[in-house]
Design an enzyme around this catalytic site. Sequence first.
Site, PDB file in Angstrom:
ATOM      1  N   ASP A  71       0.704  -0.848   0.015  1.00 27.80           N
ATOM      2  CA  ASP A  71       0.320  -0.175  -0.010  1.00 27.80           C
ATOM      3  C   ASP A  71       0.799   1.017  -0.415  1.00 27.80           C
ATOM      4  O   ASP A  71       1.737   0.748   0.395  1.00 27.80           O
ATOM      5  CB  ASP A  71      -0.649  -0.032   0.950  1.00 27.80           C
ATOM      6  CG  ASP A  71      -0.897  -0.835   2.733  1.00 27.80           C
ATOM      7  OD1 ASP A  71       1.140  -0.654   2.691  1.00 27.80           O
ATOM      8  OD2 ASP A  71      -0.765  -1.328   3.229  1.00 27.80           O
ATOM      9  N   GLU A 130      -6.195   2.886   3.480  1.00 29.32           N
ATOM     10  CA  GLU A 130      -6.619   3.469   4.742  1.00 29.32           C
ATOM     11  C   GLU A 130      -8.121   3.922   4.231  1.00 29.32           C
ATOM     12  O   GLU A 130      -9.241   4.345   5.021  1.00 29.32           O
ATOM     13  CB  GLU A 130      -5.551   4.598   4.937  1.00 29.32           C
ATOM     14  CG  GLU A 130      -4.198   4.299   5.804  1.00 29.32           C
ATOM     15  CD  GLU A 130      -4.306   3.766   6.633  1.00 29.32           C
ATOM     16  OE1 GLU A 130      -5.451   3.609   7.289  1.00 29.32           O
ATOM     17  OE2 GLU A 130      -3.446   2.854   6.972  1.00 29.32           O
TER      18      GLU A 130
END
Length: 379
Positions: A71, A130
């Site tokens: 990520d 997120e």
Amino acid sequence: MTLTTDELTQIYQDLHQIPEIGLKEFETQTYLLKVIASLPQTWLTIKKVETATLVFVSGQAPHATLGWRTDIDALPVQEQTGLPFASKHEGMMHACGHDIHMTVALGLLSYFATNQPQNNMLFLFQPAEENASGGKRLYEMGALDDWMPDEIYGLHINPQLPTGAIGCRQGTLFAGTCEIHAHFSGKSGHAAYPHLANDMVVAGAQFVNQIQTIVSRNVDPIQSGVVTLGQFHAGTIGNVISGSAQVDGTIRALTQVMNQHIQQRVRTIAEGIALSYDCQVDLDLHQGGYYPVENDPTTTAAFIETMQTDPAIEYVETEPAMTGEDFGFLIAKIHGTMFWLGVDQPYQLHSEHLVPHVGAIEKGIYAMTTYFKKRDAEI
């Protein structure tokens, strides 16, 4: 070439300074592409999809594709570390360690760009972990279709584990999460005339109270679930009956079946409150791609065996955590494994003071290079 210790440290520090919120990781993507372009390109094919970057490594004699996902986004947190390479972006910080994640991924890629694997490999630099289920977004738009991995792996830093330690387990590593947003609408009025109004403070309060019975009375005691309501907003002043109430929270569960069970109980309770208090309820249960990270038995057994038998690797059997991760969606579609990488810190993930120990970077690269080489020969 394989990136050196000094180069990896510089990459980590550079990335730490340019945190960006999900789907706006433009500077991050540009930096990643610059590093990737510095690597041998013989076996590499690069594709950009929005702020995602996919790098395909062609194998010598492929019959499968091994995937690695990292990520790349950051959090809306004001950094308080005092580091000389602190965030340059006001109100944003890599407080979840994605700068470490990206650096490990680039280190792995540099090795296999220099040492061609037998099988194909896909490196996915994924945005919006997120805030916007980036893994689900990419999967559903078909970004992975041309290079769909047969197995996929990923890591997350863990401040509570020793630097470079590998933590994993069979079964669920991280919980699945689901947002709760409930808006109750009644009728406002004067505090002296409650019979002429419909008080949503009372309705909202009953919703909060009844939600507390889900885990205690609807969840099997030997299983796990959490329902937390963190926000309650209603009214403007003490002598006015509020005609609306907003309640927000989160569900956490270690299996998707349990998550959906709890969601249904929340829905039933909200509908019951609306009926009991003669009001309207607008309920939004938003899970997106935040499924439980349920590790695949086969890939996880192979991974753990490698970690346990290499004397250079410190392996720790970990318990499930109620933290969420959108890797859960990918791992529900593709066989694979996620694990913890220890960074030995007194501060929790998402803390404005978090400073992961950089010694974890090369240990993470070593562990996964070792595993991928072994797995590449097995499959």
